[in-house]
Write a protein that holds these residues in place. Structure first.
Motif, short mmCIF file in Angstrom:
data_model
loop_
_atom_site.label_atom_id
_atom_site.label_comp_id
_atom_site.label_asym_id
_atom_site.label_seq_id
_atom_site.Cartn_x
_atom_site.Cartn_y
_atom_site.Cartn_z
N GLU A 109 0.81 -1.21 0.00
CA GLU A 109 0.00 0.00 0.00
C GLU A 109 0.85 1.26 0.00
O GLU A 109 0.32 2.37 0.15
CB GLU A 109 -0.93 -0.01 1.22
CG GLU A 109 -1.92 -1.16 1.21
CD GLU A 109 -2.88 -1.13 2.38
OE1 GLU A 109 -2.81 -0.16 3.19
OE2 GLU A 109 -3.68 -2.06 2.50
N ARG A 258 -11.51 4.48 5.65
CA ARG A 258 -11.27 3.06 5.39
C ARG A 258 -12.02 2.17 6.37
O ARG A 258 -12.65 1.19 5.98
CB ARG A 258 -9.77 2.76 5.45
CG ARG A 258 -9.45 1.31 5.11
CD ARG A 258 -7.97 1.10 4.92
NE ARG A 258 -7.69 -0.23 4.42
CZ ARG A 258 -6.49 -0.64 4.03
NH1 ARG A 258 -5.45 0.20 4.07
NH2 ARG A 258 -6.31 -1.87 3.58
N ASP A 261 -15.65 2.24 5.35
CA ASP A 261 -15.92 1.50 4.12
C ASP A 261 -15.78 0.00 4.31
O ASP A 261 -16.43 -0.78 3.61
CB ASP A 261 -14.98 1.98 3.01
CG ASP A 261 -15.26 3.41 2.58
OD1 ASP A 261 -16.36 3.91 2.87
OD2 ASP A 261 -14.37 4.02 1.96
N GLU A 262 -14.93 -0.41 5.24
CA GLU A 262 -14.71 -1.83 5.48
C GLU A 262 -15.63 -2.40 6.57
O GLU A 262 -15.48 -3.56 6.96
CB GLU A 262 -13.25 -2.07 5.86
CG GLU A 262 -12.28 -1.83 4.71
CD GLU A 262 -10.83 -2.06 5.07
OE1 GLU A 262 -10.01 -2.21 4.15
OE2 GLU A 262 -10.51 -2.10 6.28
N TYR A 324 -9.74 10.46 4.32
CA TYR A 324 -9.18 9.55 3.32
C TYR A 324 -7.68 9.79 3.24
O TYR A 324 -7.24 10.87 2.84
CB TYR A 324 -9.80 9.81 1.94
CG TYR A 324 -11.21 9.33 1.78
CD1 TYR A 324 -11.48 8.07 1.22
CD2 TYR A 324 -12.28 10.12 2.17
CE1 TYR A 324 -12.78 7.63 1.06
CE2 TYR A 324 -13.59 9.68 2.02
CZ TYR A 324 -13.83 8.44 1.45
OH TYR A 324 -15.12 8.00 1.30
N TYR A 327 -3.67 6.45 0.06
CA TYR A 327 -3.89 5.11 -0.50
C TYR A 327 -5.37 4.83 -0.64
O TYR A 327 -5.85 4.41 -1.71
CB TYR A 327 -3.24 4.05 0.39
CG TYR A 327 -3.63 2.64 -0.01
CD1 TYR A 327 -3.04 2.03 -1.11
CD2 TYR A 327 -4.62 1.95 0.69
CE1 TYR A 327 -3.42 0.76 -1.50
CE2 TYR A 327 -5.01 0.67 0.30
CZ TYR A 327 -4.41 0.08 -0.79
OH TYR A 327 -4.79 -1.18 -1.18
N TRP A 328 -6.14 5.06 0.42
CA TRP A 328 -7.55 4.73 0.36
C TRP A 328 -8.30 5.66 -0.58
O TRP A 328 -9.26 5.26 -1.25
CB TRP A 328 -8.16 4.75 1.76
CG TRP A 328 -9.47 4.01 1.82
CD1 TRP A 328 -10.70 4.54 2.03
CD2 TRP A 328 -9.66 2.60 1.64
NE1 TRP A 328 -11.65 3.56 1.99
CE2 TRP A 328 -11.04 2.36 1.75
CE3 TRP A 328 -8.80 1.53 1.39
CZ2 TRP A 328 -11.58 1.07 1.64
CZ3 TRP A 328 -9.33 0.26 1.27
CH2 TRP A 328 -10.70 0.03 1.39
N GLN A 330 -7.10 6.94 -3.36
CA GLN A 330 -6.84 6.44 -4.71
C GLN A 330 -7.67 5.19 -5.00
O GLN A 330 -8.24 5.05 -6.09
CB GLN A 330 -5.36 6.12 -4.86
CG GLN A 330 -4.96 5.64 -6.25
CD GLN A 330 -3.50 5.24 -6.32
OE1 GLN A 330 -3.07 4.29 -5.68
NE2 GLN A 330 -2.73 5.99 -7.09
N LYS A 331 -7.77 4.31 -4.04
CA LYS A 331 -8.54 3.08 -4.21
C LYS A 331 -10.02 3.37 -4.42
O LYS A 331 -10.70 2.69 -5.21
CB LYS A 331 -8.34 2.17 -3.00
CG LYS A 331 -8.87 0.75 -3.17
CD LYS A 331 -8.50 -0.09 -1.98
CE LYS A 331 -9.03 -1.52 -2.14
NZ LYS A 331 -8.36 -2.24 -3.26
N GLN A 332 -10.52 4.41 -3.74
CA GLN A 332 -11.94 4.74 -3.82
C GLN A 332 -12.24 5.78 -4.89
O GLN A 332 -13.40 6.12 -5.14
CB GLN A 332 -12.44 5.25 -2.47
CG GLN A 332 -12.30 4.24 -1.33
CD GLN A 332 -13.11 2.99 -1.55
OE1 GLN A 332 -12.58 1.99 -2.04
NE2 GLN A 332 -14.38 3.04 -1.24
#
Length: 465
Positions: A109, A258, A261-262, A324, A327-328, A330-332
């Motif tokens: 990550e 994160r 969202d998780e 955010y 990393y998170w 960018q992922k989202q």
């Protein structure tokens, strides 16, 4: 007196200037064998005075500069710290960091280093540190008033100044400086039954108000003697600003995108996703982080060097954003949050809850039966999914009857979530700057109002004063 005005008895803080920090960073980068390198510099000066039994007991000052060199080998990274600033020592630390980086597992990550960023122009501000005599004079104001009232004062004055810098091999260089002061005092009765507490907080020593602090702590100590026990339960409760900050800042710490969202957070939406756009507390509640509130002279930057921006976390009860990281984000597929870490965290960071116009006196007048709380301590998590915490009241807990504070009561243990009581809001007062950290160390800035809420849960009694 404003912290922007120099005073003759103050000495300039021994922290690195921008030019000095940049010189150290450039020398460290130049001597790094790693393909990619980050240099983090923390320069700090600290002065403190402690008093107990109505007299000063200790006084000290120190300063230091720490350099952290992080070497990257692909997705592998390692850091080495040093406070030796000569070129040979920096080169040795950089070499050691790179050798260690080759040995550690890769981080899938890991985000690439940022390039050069644009930062706001520095705010003009004189950062100074008070002398031992200045600190002792402030302590004396408290101890003399306590002694005059046959009470015993203890307390702590802490003054911090700091400069931070971040540089990397892609051309980024960020610098910031800040200062913060905190003065706290606990005043007790000789028989140990009464305890009063007060705090004064600011960017510079001239912001402190020892007279007001002394008057508040002494009066609470007198009023809180010989407390009586009342049954635990749910009470209409008036929380002074420090008590509000003790618990409301826990919301900001929980606003990690994160985790939401998780599915690991209060901010997880039932059925999936997060609660951005949903109402979670009373519509009078707005929480923001604003660099303008903080003690920073340069506006601040986050751990990766992105300049901080004003962030509205909750507006009129509705979740506006979550934190955010890069990393998170960018992922989202969303922009990263430039908050410095999800609300309040350390010097230069801030958290503000907007207030109202009700005074504590007005709140008391409108309360038939309730509890007035000065502050909380020993606060520990119970359930992350509801932001439920437990802890104890301390240093002045009072019973309200028929619109008047009638007696001191024994302390309670509480089991409560700031989300719960901010949905039971009855009134807010004006927002003021406080120090809401449980260890009350100087740094950062928190702005909270007093509030009145319904059905605050006190779960058991405590014999602690």
């Amino acid at each position: 007196m404003s912290e922007f005005a120099p005073r003759a008895l103050f000495a300039p803080a021994t922290i690195l200037s921008r030019a000095e920090a940049q010189d150290i960073a450039q020398r460290a980068l130049k001597n790094s064998p790693a393909p990619e390198t980050r240099v983090t510099i923390n320069s700090a000066a600290r002065a403190d005075t402690r008093f107990a039994l109505n007299q000063v007991t200790t006084s000290g000052e120190n300063s230091d500069t720490q350099v952290t060199i992080t070497a990257y080998d692909g997705n592998r990274a390692a850091s080495v710290n040093t406070n030796r600033l000569d070129e040979a020592s920096l080169a040795a630390a950089a070499k050691q960091a790179y050798e260690i980086a080759k040995l550690v597992p890769p981080n899938p990550e890991r985000m690439p280093e940022l390039g050069a960023q644009s930062y706001p122009a520095a705010r003009e501000r004189v950062i100074t540190m008070p002398t031992p005599a200045e600190r002792a004079a402030a302590a004396k104001i408290v101890t003399e008033l306590a002694r005059a009232n046959d009470l015993i004062a203890t307390g702590f004055i802490e003054c911090r100044a700091g400069a931070t810098a971040l540089a990397n091999s892609k051309g980024l260089f960020a610098y910031d400086s800040s200062s913060a002061v905190t003065m706290t005092s606990t005043v007790r009765s000789p028989d140990g039954t009464g305890s009063g507490w007060a705090c004064s907080d600011g960017n510079g020593f001239g912001d402190l108000d020892p007279q007001a602090l002394a008057a508040t702590a002494v009066q609470k100590a007198k009023d809180s003697r010989n407390p009586v026990a009342i049954e635990p339960g749910r009470y209409t409760t008036i929380l002074e600003p420090t008590a509000v900050g003790n618990l409301v800042q826990l919301i900001a710490g929980a606003m990690q995108a994160r985790a939401a969202d998780e599915g690991r957070s209060f901010f997880t939406k039932p059925g999936g996703g997060n609660k951005i756009g949903l109402k979670v507390v009373d519509d009078r509640i707005t929480l923001i982080s604003d660099p303008a509130d903080a003690s920073s002279t340069n506006g601040g930057y986050d751990d990766d060097g992105m300049p901080l921006e004003k962030v509205t976390w909750i507006e009129n009860g509705v979740v506006k954003t979550l934190n955010y990281d890069r990393y998170w984000a960018q992922k989202q597929g969303v922009p990263p949050t430039r908050s410095g870490g999800g609300g309040f965290r350390g010097a230069g960071r801030s958290l503000r809850m907007l207030g109202g116009s009700s005074s504590i006196a007005d709140m008391v007048k409108g309360t038939e039966r309730g509890v007035l709380v000065t502050r909380f301590w020993y606060i520990r998590p119970v359930d992350a999914r509801t932001i439920l915490y437990t802890g104890l009241t301390r240093d002045g807990t009072f019973l309200i009857e028929n619109g008047k504070v009638t007696r001191s009561i024994k302390n309670f243990r509480f089991n409560e979530s700031p989300i719960f009581f901010l949905n039971n809001l009855e009134a807010l007062g004006p927002t003021i700057r406080i120090n809401s950290s449980e260890n009350l160390s100087a740094g950062g800035s928190v702005w909270m109002p007093p509030i009145k809420v319904r059905d605050f849960t006190f779960s058991s009694l405590s014999d602690a004063v």
